[in-house]
Scaffold this motif. Structure first.
Motif, PDB file in Angstrom:
ATOM      1  N   VAL A  16       0.864  -1.182   0.000  1.00  0.00           N
ATOM      2  CA  VAL A  16       0.000   0.000   0.000  1.00  0.00           C
ATOM      3  C   VAL A  16       0.898   1.228   0.000  1.00  0.00           C
ATOM      4  O   VAL A  16       1.703   1.423   0.919  1.00  0.00           O
TER       5      VAL A  16
ATOM      6  N   SER B 169      -1.907  -1.128  -3.883  1.00  0.00           N
ATOM      7  CA  SER B 169      -2.898  -0.059  -3.754  1.00  0.00           C
ATOM      8  C   SER B 169      -2.168   1.268  -3.665  1.00  0.00           C
ATOM      9  O   SER B 169      -1.057   1.349  -3.125  1.00  0.00           O
TER      10      SER B 169
ATOM     11  N   THR C 267      -6.280   3.438  -6.787  1.00  0.00           N
ATOM     12  CA  THR C 267      -5.816   2.115  -7.220  1.00  0.00           C
ATOM     13  C   THR C 267      -6.356   1.737  -8.594  1.00  0.00           C
ATOM     14  O   THR C 267      -5.643   1.130  -9.403  1.00  0.00           O
TER      15      THR C 267
ATOM     16  N   CYS D  43      -5.803   3.112   4.922  1.00  0.00           N
ATOM     17  CA  CYS D  43      -4.844   2.101   4.451  1.00  0.00           C
ATOM     18  C   CYS D  43      -4.870   0.862   5.340  1.00  0.00           C
ATOM     19  O   CYS D  43      -4.715  -0.266   4.847  1.00  0.00           O
TER      20      CYS D  43
END
Length: 377
Positions: free
Chosen positions: A201, A233, A245, A273
């Motif tokens: 992420v 992401s 994303t 997140c």
């Protein structure tokens, strides 16, 4: 002395006694337009788009592209040319670079339609060059890290044994009289997994000071997303949080989806997140921010602590750019370091190796000390 004369600007007290001739006169005018003439008078390009276009043509004639990029950046900052930069003919004349892309993204909301396609062409050319420079190295580093993390000391079949590494690991067990190595442990390859093996992420601060970092993070996000064994992401934030994303397949569209400027709420972004992480022990969260928190500082620190305790590898980059030491919140950086989460600036060229280290769960403090130049606050 000629070079000193050009550097000093030709003011009455420059002391060189050098008179310029030929092409040096035009070169001196191009420099004076931005940096003044040495008598304390500021430079200027006026409010004329044609004059700016001619100046851009001149500096591209007299200087290499790396110098042109510096002069463009200085002109934008010193002479406030951002309004004129919205003219399509100027966009076609400039030297594309990361700083220019950052300026265009900051102007995205006020950009007229007639300049938008020219701006996209500039952004597209910069993204293409960054991908050419960074994509293959990133894929190689990440793929190598995933392969190394998949090694096992209990290979199920002889075909799974990595004989080269097994021999290296057992050289101390060499028997001279038999001219052979007796392995006390085997090093092998685990069965290749076809599905996702790691989650990444990227959480990127899009406040105005982070423009270059947003550009680089978007390109790296697109490259990581092309690796099938990673689930990548990308989230950008100021006081609000936007998940981009679904645009990772097109970095240009992704960048135009960012909105540079505004405040900063790191805690809110990390909360989002945290919700994206489904396998903490196999996840890396990369926070790219100068750590100037406009939200709840203590809650932000508690959230990072909770993620690390759950097994998430948290990486904090104060900048992802080619610039020197960034401005950042030293108190928050120190608080993160105290809980085992180092915060440091990272150049784009070092980022592939950083991701490899994070995926392999190596000590990132030790990694940064070995691989990054010391930066003064």
């Amino acid at each position: 002395m000629r070079r000193w004369r050009l550097a000093l600007g030709g003011g009455g007290a420059d002391g060189t006694g050098v008179a310029l001739g030929g092409g040096d006169v035009q070169l001196d005018r191009a420099l004076s337009a931005v940096y003044g003439d040495g008598d304390g008078r500021e430079g200027g390009l006026g409010a004329s788009a044609p004059r700016v276009a001619r100046w851009l043509g001149d500096i591209r004639t007299y200087f290499p592209s790396t110098v042109v990029q510096v002069m463009q950046k200085d002109a934008l900052e010193r002479l406030d040319l951002t309004r004129l930069l919205l003219e399509p003919e100027l966009l076609e004349a400039v030297e594309p670079d990361v700083h220019l892309v950052g300026t265009l993204l900051a102007l995205n909301r006020v950009m007229p339609d007639r300049a938008r396609e020219s701006a996209r062409a500039v952004v597209r050319s910069v993204v293409r060059e960054l991908e050419r420079r960074l994509a293959q190295r990133t894929r190689s580093a990440v793929t190598g890290a995933l392969d190394r993390s998949a090694r096992t000391h209990r290979p199920r079949r002889a075909a799974d044994v990595d004989w080269d590494r097994t021999i290296r690991a057992n050289l101390r067990n060499y028997l001279p009289e038999r001219s052979t190595v007796v392995p006390s442990r085997l090093v092998g390859h685990a069965r290749r997994q076809r599905g996702v093996r790691r989650e990444v992420v990227l959480c990127v601060d899009q406040s105005g000071s982070m423009a270059s970092s947003v550009v680089y993070a978007s390109v790296f996000g697109a490259v990581l997303a092309s690796t099938r064994s990673l689930r990548t992401s990308l989230v950008v934030f100021d006081t609000s949080v936007v998940d981009l994303t679904d645009r990772l397949h097109d970095p240009v569209e992704l960048l135009f989806g960012a909105q540079l400027g505004g405040g900063t709420d790191i805690n809110r972004a990390l909360a989002y997140c945290q919700g994206l992480v489904t396998r903490p022990a196999d996840s890396v969260v990369v926070l790219v921010s100068d750590l100037y928190e406009g939200g709840v500082k203590d809650e932000m620190l508690r959230r990072v602590a909770a993620m690390t305790q759950a097994g998430v590898q948290v990486v904090v980059l104060l900048a992802l750019s080619d610039e020197g030491a960034p401005f950042y919140d030293h108190d928050n950086a120190a608080a993160l370091a105290a809980m085992g989460v180092p915060a440091f600036a990272c150049t784009p060229d070092a980022f592939p190796d950083l991701m490899a280290a994070a995926l392999e769960r190596r000590d990132l403090t030790a990694w940064s000390e070995r691989h990054l130049q010391p930066r003064r606050p």
